[in-house]
Design a protein around this motif. Structure first.
Motif, short mmCIF file in Angstrom:
data_model
loop_
_atom_site.label_atom_id
_atom_site.label_comp_id
_atom_site.label_asym_id
_atom_site.label_seq_id
_atom_site.Cartn_x
_atom_site.Cartn_y
_atom_site.Cartn_z
N ALA A 1 1.13 -1.15 -0.07
CA ALA A 1 -0.26 0.33 -0.28
C ALA A 1 0.41 0.84 -0.39
CB ALA A 1 -0.86 0.38 1.18
N VAL A 2 2.05 1.50 0.67
CA VAL A 2 2.75 2.59 0.99
C VAL A 2 3.42 2.96 -0.37
CG1 VAL A 2 4.91 3.29 1.91
CG2 VAL A 2 3.42 2.10 3.06
N ALA A 3 3.90 1.43 -1.08
CA ALA A 3 4.74 1.70 -2.60
C ALA A 3 4.04 2.62 -3.92
CB ALA A 3 5.36 0.13 -2.91
N ARG B 1 6.64 -10.27 -9.23
CA ARG B 1 7.73 -9.24 -7.39
C ARG B 1 8.05 -8.05 -8.99
NH1 ARG B 1 12.03 -12.18 -4.19
NH2 ARG B 1 12.96 -12.76 -6.21
N ALA B 2 9.51 -8.84 -9.66
CA ALA B 2 10.69 -8.95 -10.52
C ALA B 2 10.00 -7.46 -11.69
CB ALA B 2 11.79 -9.31 -11.17
N LEU B 3 8.73 -7.56 -12.19
CA LEU B 3 8.33 -6.66 -12.91
C LEU B 3 8.07 -5.23 -12.06
CD1 LEU B 3 6.91 -5.69 -15.15
CD2 LEU B 3 5.58 -6.66 -14.79
N ALA B 4 7.20 -5.61 -10.96
CA ALA B 4 7.09 -3.96 -10.20
C ALA B 4 7.89 -3.38 -9.34
CB ALA B 4 6.02 -4.89 -9.05
N ALA C 1 4.31 1.45 -12.47
CA ALA C 1 4.16 -0.55 -11.12
C ALA C 1 3.00 -0.73 -10.49
CB ALA C 1 5.34 0.34 -10.18
N ALA C 2 2.16 0.74 -9.41
CA ALA C 2 1.46 0.48 -8.65
C ALA C 2 0.15 0.09 -9.04
CB ALA C 2 0.84 2.04 -8.23
N GLY D 1 -8.94 -3.47 -1.31
CA GLY D 1 -9.25 -2.29 -0.91
C GLY D 1 -7.91 -1.49 0.25
N LEU D 2 -7.61 -2.63 0.21
CA LEU D 2 -5.89 -2.21 1.34
C LEU D 2 -4.95 -1.05 0.67
CD1 LEU D 2 -4.41 -1.55 4.31
CD2 LEU D 2 -3.95 -4.15 4.03
N VAL D 3 -4.69 -2.16 -0.77
CA VAL D 3 -3.56 -1.52 -0.89
C VAL D 3 -4.50 -0.38 -2.09
CG1 VAL D 3 -2.51 -1.75 -3.50
CG2 VAL D 3 -2.22 -3.66 -1.65
N MET D 4 -5.13 -0.35 -2.40
CA MET D 4 -6.33 1.13 -3.02
C MET D 4 -6.33 1.72 -2.02
SD MET D 4 -6.51 0.77 -5.81
CE MET D 4 -7.08 2.34 -6.44
N SER D 5 -6.21 2.04 -1.07
CA SER D 5 -6.42 2.68 0.10
C SER D 5 -4.60 3.58 -0.07
CB SER D 5 -6.85 2.30 1.80
OG SER D 5 -7.47 1.88 1.29
#
Length: 420
Positions: free
Chosen positions: A42-44, A101-104, A140-141, A162-166
């Motif tokens: 989420a922070v990222a 993972r490598a892509l992000a 990347a998001a 929802g958590l990541v989108m927050s």
């Protein structure tokens, strides 16, 4: 090193037939993602998305520092959005082909490079190059969001998204205020330099926290791109939810493109810092995204969408009253910022179930429509303000929200047909 949140006794592969929402062609994750890893994601996503909005409060300082006109400096805002749109179409689908993972992480590192170029820009051309690189690779998001759905417990995928989108929504809303504060301390270039360092730190943390994951039967890149149109035509609810998302974000963008003009005008006479603080009201709304995700997991997705659209529509009545009363304006802004994530998260909960083996491409189609709606809403808001002021702007915003309601009714009919 074992990824964070993955217990040592976890089996190497989870049985995909345990959930009807996970397609058999999708490689099962080593273990479901836990909350600390989702918070890191989420922070990222917040930093990635927010990096395209740092320049908005800095345009005057950039113009002075690089000795260009403010109109030229404002061009960087458009370039960031255009580059982001290209990234959605060209890079996000790679999540269904490459190791995720490598892509992000790779995209975040390249985005950090763009921020560093902007932070050390000695001329406007160098700033443009950095802005384009940051916008292009900050998608990347949008690779992390479908990862949250794919690698989480299917029964709680809506909550995970929802958590990541927050984090993503909070990053967009906070970016302007943080940029203004950092610029006041060390100048506009410090904003980009600090963001680049933070981006690299988060990329390294994600590399160790996320498990490896990829589609075991990836198609060629050209086939992936062609399949975007195929997915759009094959799934009626992808079309209806993409339209709903575009209109919802469009209604909100009518506000975002004009609120500073109202608050800086004769009715309020606010400065940039005060306007930035007003914008922080929306953070409370962004934090409700996780609540919308939980409701979607419990089968309340359609109800959440309906309540969200009604909030968007009602908010414009409050914003109308807010022409000379800050309390009404703040209440309307809070309502619109709660309504948008309510619609958006329920949209994603629906579309991610349409083709679990193609979630990255599904997300690319949806988010391209979503940000097209945002750009159109911004242009519409500017047009309404120029030709009729705040009250005309409110009428246009309400009209777009009403169209979102029509799109929702259409989607509900499609849902009933598929259930029969």
């Amino acid at each position: 090193m074992r990824p964070v949140g993955v217990p040592a006794e976890a089996p190497a592969v989870l049985a995909t037939h345990a959930s009807a929402t996970v397609d058999a062609t999708v490689q099962a994750p080593v273990a479901y993602l836990r909350t600390p890893v989702l918070l890191l994601m989420a922070v990222a996503t917040g930093l990635c998305a927010g990096s395209n909005y740092f320049n908005q409060p800095l345009l005057h300082s950039i113009a002075v520092g690089l000795r260009v006109s403010e109109a030229a400096a404002a061009l960087t805002v458009t370039l960031a959005q255009v580059a982001y749109a290209f990234g959605l179409l060209l890079l996000v689908p790679l999540g269904d082909k490459l190791e995720r993972r490598a892509l992000a992480v790779g995209l975040m590192v390249l985005s950090a490079l763009g921020l560093l170029i902007s932070g050390y820009a000695q001329g406007f051309g160098m700033l443009v190059a950095g802005t384009v690189l940051t916008g292009l690779f900050s998608v990347a998001a949008q690779t992390l969001v479908p990862m949250a759905a794919t690698l989480s417990d299917p029964r709680r995928s809506g909550q995970a998204v929802g958590l990541v989108m927050s984090g993503l929504l909070t990053g967009i809303l906070v970016a302007r205020s943080v940029a203004g504060l950092l610029s006041g301390v060390g100048g506009w270039s410090m904003v980009y330099r600090a963001a680049a360092v933070a981006m690299l730190v988060l990329a390294a943390a994600l590399w160790f926290a996320l498990p490896r994951s990829r589609n075991p039967s990836p198609a060629s890149y050209l086939r992936l791109l062609r399949s975007l149109g195929t997915l759009f035509m094959r799934h009626p609810r992808l079309r209806s939810r993409a339209l709903l998302g575009a209109l919802s974000f469009g209604a909100v963008s009518v506000l975002f493109s004009t609120m500073a003009l109202l608050l800086a005008g004769p009715g309020y006479r606010m400065g940039d810092a005060a306007i930035g603080l007003v914008g922080l009201v929306g953070v409370a709304g962004a934090l409700t995204a996780s609540v919308a995700g939980r409701l979607a997991d419990r089968g309340w997705g359609q109800t959440t969408s309906t309540v969200g659209v009604l909030m968007l529509l009602a908010s414009w009545g409050l914003l109308w009253l807010g022409i000379d009363h800050l309390g009404w304006f703040l209440l309307g802004m809070l309502l619109i910022d709660i309504g948008l994530p309510s619609v958006h998260i329920s949209n994603q909960n629906v579309i991610y179930q349409l083709a679990p083996e193609a979630r990255a491409r599904i997300n690319a189609v949806y988010m391209t429509s979503y940000f097209t709606g945002a750009a159109s809403g911004s242009a519409l808001g500017a047009f309404a303000w120029r030709h009729g002021g705040w009250q005309t702007t409110c009428l246009f915003g309400a009209a777009v929200a009403l169209l979102a309601g029509v799109a929702l009714v259409y989607d509900q009919r499609l849902a009933r047909r598929s259930a029969d």
